[in-house]
Design a protein around this motif. Structure first.
Motif, PDB file in Angstrom:
ATOM      1  N   ASP A 165      -2.509   1.921  -4.599  1.00 57.12           N
ATOM      2  CA  ASP A 165      -3.432   0.793  -4.719  1.00 57.12           C
ATOM      3  C   ASP A 165      -3.963   0.751  -6.150  1.00 57.12           C
ATOM      4  O   ASP A 165      -3.656   1.635  -6.964  1.00 57.12           O
ATOM      5  N   LYS A 197       0.506   6.709  -0.890  1.00 59.28           N
ATOM      6  CA  LYS A 197      -0.395   5.562  -0.834  1.00 59.28           C
ATOM      7  C   LYS A 197      -0.561   5.034  -2.250  1.00 59.28           C
ATOM      8  O   LYS A 197      -0.725   5.807  -3.203  1.00 59.28           O
ATOM      9  N   ARG A 235      -2.339  13.028   2.911  1.00 54.40           N
ATOM     10  CA  ARG A 235      -1.221  12.297   3.509  1.00 54.40           C
ATOM     11  C   ARG A 235       0.037  13.166   3.575  1.00 54.40           C
ATOM     12  O   ARG A 235       0.786  13.129   4.559  1.00 54.40           O
ATOM     13  N   ASN A 237      -3.685  11.137  -1.025  1.00 55.54           N
ATOM     14  CA  ASN A 237      -2.261  11.471  -0.993  1.00 55.54           C
ATOM     15  C   ASN A 237      -2.023  12.961  -0.729  1.00 55.54           C
ATOM     16  O   ASN A 237      -1.034  13.320  -0.092  1.00 55.54           O
ATOM     17  N   GLY A 278       0.798  -1.222   0.000  1.00 52.69           N
ATOM     18  CA  GLY A 278       0.000   0.000   0.000  1.00 52.69           C
ATOM     19  C   GLY A 278       0.825   1.264   0.000  1.00 52.69           C
ATOM     20  O   GLY A 278       0.298   2.348   0.275  1.00 52.69           O
ATOM     21  N   GLU A 279       2.105   1.136  -0.363  1.00 48.83           N
ATOM     22  CA  GLU A 279       2.995   2.301  -0.307  1.00 48.83           C
ATOM     23  C   GLU A 279       3.969   2.268  -1.473  1.00 48.83           C
ATOM     24  O   GLU A 279       4.487   1.212  -1.845  1.00 48.83           O
TER      25      GLU A 279
END
Length: 305
Positions: free
Chosen positions: A99, A97, A171, A168, A87-88
């Motif tokens: 996915d 992130k 994040r 993101n 996931g990174e």
């Protein structure tokens, strides 16, 4: 078997050997078995990617061993790119992130971001920048991170990709990034930028059909771009001048489709970026040159569906 493997280094070596034996394909942020095994081991152990080498001899408990082995097995059985399992993904020194809503960040444009887009900008002033086909938001967010005084727009047609990009943005606290939904420039009427950067879909139909299984986990929308990989790029070249300031610059990645672009537009002066590892199919073009060759670009772009 796990009794014979005791340390972090043991498991990294073992994972790399298993990946090699299984014939996995690498190219999603990491390009070799050893780096992917390292990524999965550190993720399973909840350790930072920059952990000191002294920890390599740390002994693992059985629960940790089983967690690592389970990740290895999924990577082999399901051919899921390691970044989707963890996931990174790291891009331009930042943790994003990652996915299946968007491609795994891996563009060589990261090197340009870290160099401040020099020498290509030539010191020219930038107030607004655009990342067209932003996907996970990695180019837009990294650009905004290293240029906090720029206003950066990230644009994509995919709602799923934009949702990931928004996560993101949060994040990485990228307050100078704005995300917009648009089919290329269609929804950007009146928007003008000093710099346009793009890593659009550019894989040919034949190449997309022949991609290894790992790529099937990524959205095809981010890969497939017609018989020569230029369906979107030609439209971008056609429409970019309206959205570039007078002294504006466009930087775009086309990968292996470079040869097709050069064949179609031999007179258009494209500067191909030389990265540390060589040329990677990324060109730089001035607005003035796009305007000068607008007629020939338009004929080619209008012929695309």
């Amino acid at each position: 078997m796990s009794a014979e493997l005791t340390t972090i280094i043991d498991f990294i070596r073992y994972g790399a050997s298993r990946f090699g034996r299984a014939g996995l394909t690498f190219g999603h942020s990491y390009d070799n078995a050893l780096d992917e095994a390292t990524q999965l081991v550190l993720h399973a152990l909840h350790l930072q990617h920059d952990i000191g080498p002294a920890y390599g001899q740390a002994r693992l408990v059985e629960e940790e061993k089983q967690a690592i082995l389970a990740l290895f097995q999924r990577r082999i059985d399901e051919r899921i790119p390691a970044c989707y399992l963890t996931g990174e993904a790291w891009f331009a020194g930042l943790s994003f992130k990652s996915d299946p809503r968007a491609l795994v960040p891996r563009s060589p444009i990261a090197e340009l971001i870290l160099s401040g887009f020099e020498p290509w900008l030539g010191g020219r002033s930038v107030e607004r920048a655009l990342d067209l086909c932003t996907g996970s938001g990695c180019i837009a967010i990294a650009t905004a991170h290293y240029h906090p005084h720029w206003q950066v727009d990230g644009v994509d047609i995919s709602d799923a990709a934009l949702a990931l990009a928004a996560e993101n943005v949060e994040r990485l606290d990228a307050r100078n990034v704005r995300l917009l939904k648009s089919d290329l420039f269609a929804g950007l009427q009146g928007e003008v930028y000093d710099l346009i950067v793009s890593n659009p879909p550019y894989v040919t139909d034949d190449e997309t059909d022949a991609l290894p299984q790992e790529y099937a986990h990524e959205p095809e929308l981010g890969l497939r771009a017609g018989p020569d990989g230029l369906d979107l790029v030609l439209k971008m070249l056609r429409d970019a001048p309206v959205h570039l300031s007078d002294n504006g610059l466009m930087i775009c990645e086309v990968g292996e489709s470079e040869r097709h672009l050069v064949r179609l537009l031999p007179e258009l002066p494209l500067a191909w970026v030389e990265f540390k590892v060589g040329q990677m199919g990324v060109f730089v073009v001035e607005r003035s040159d796009l305007v000068a060759h607008a007629a020939s670009i338009k004929v080619l772009a209008d012929a695309r569906r």
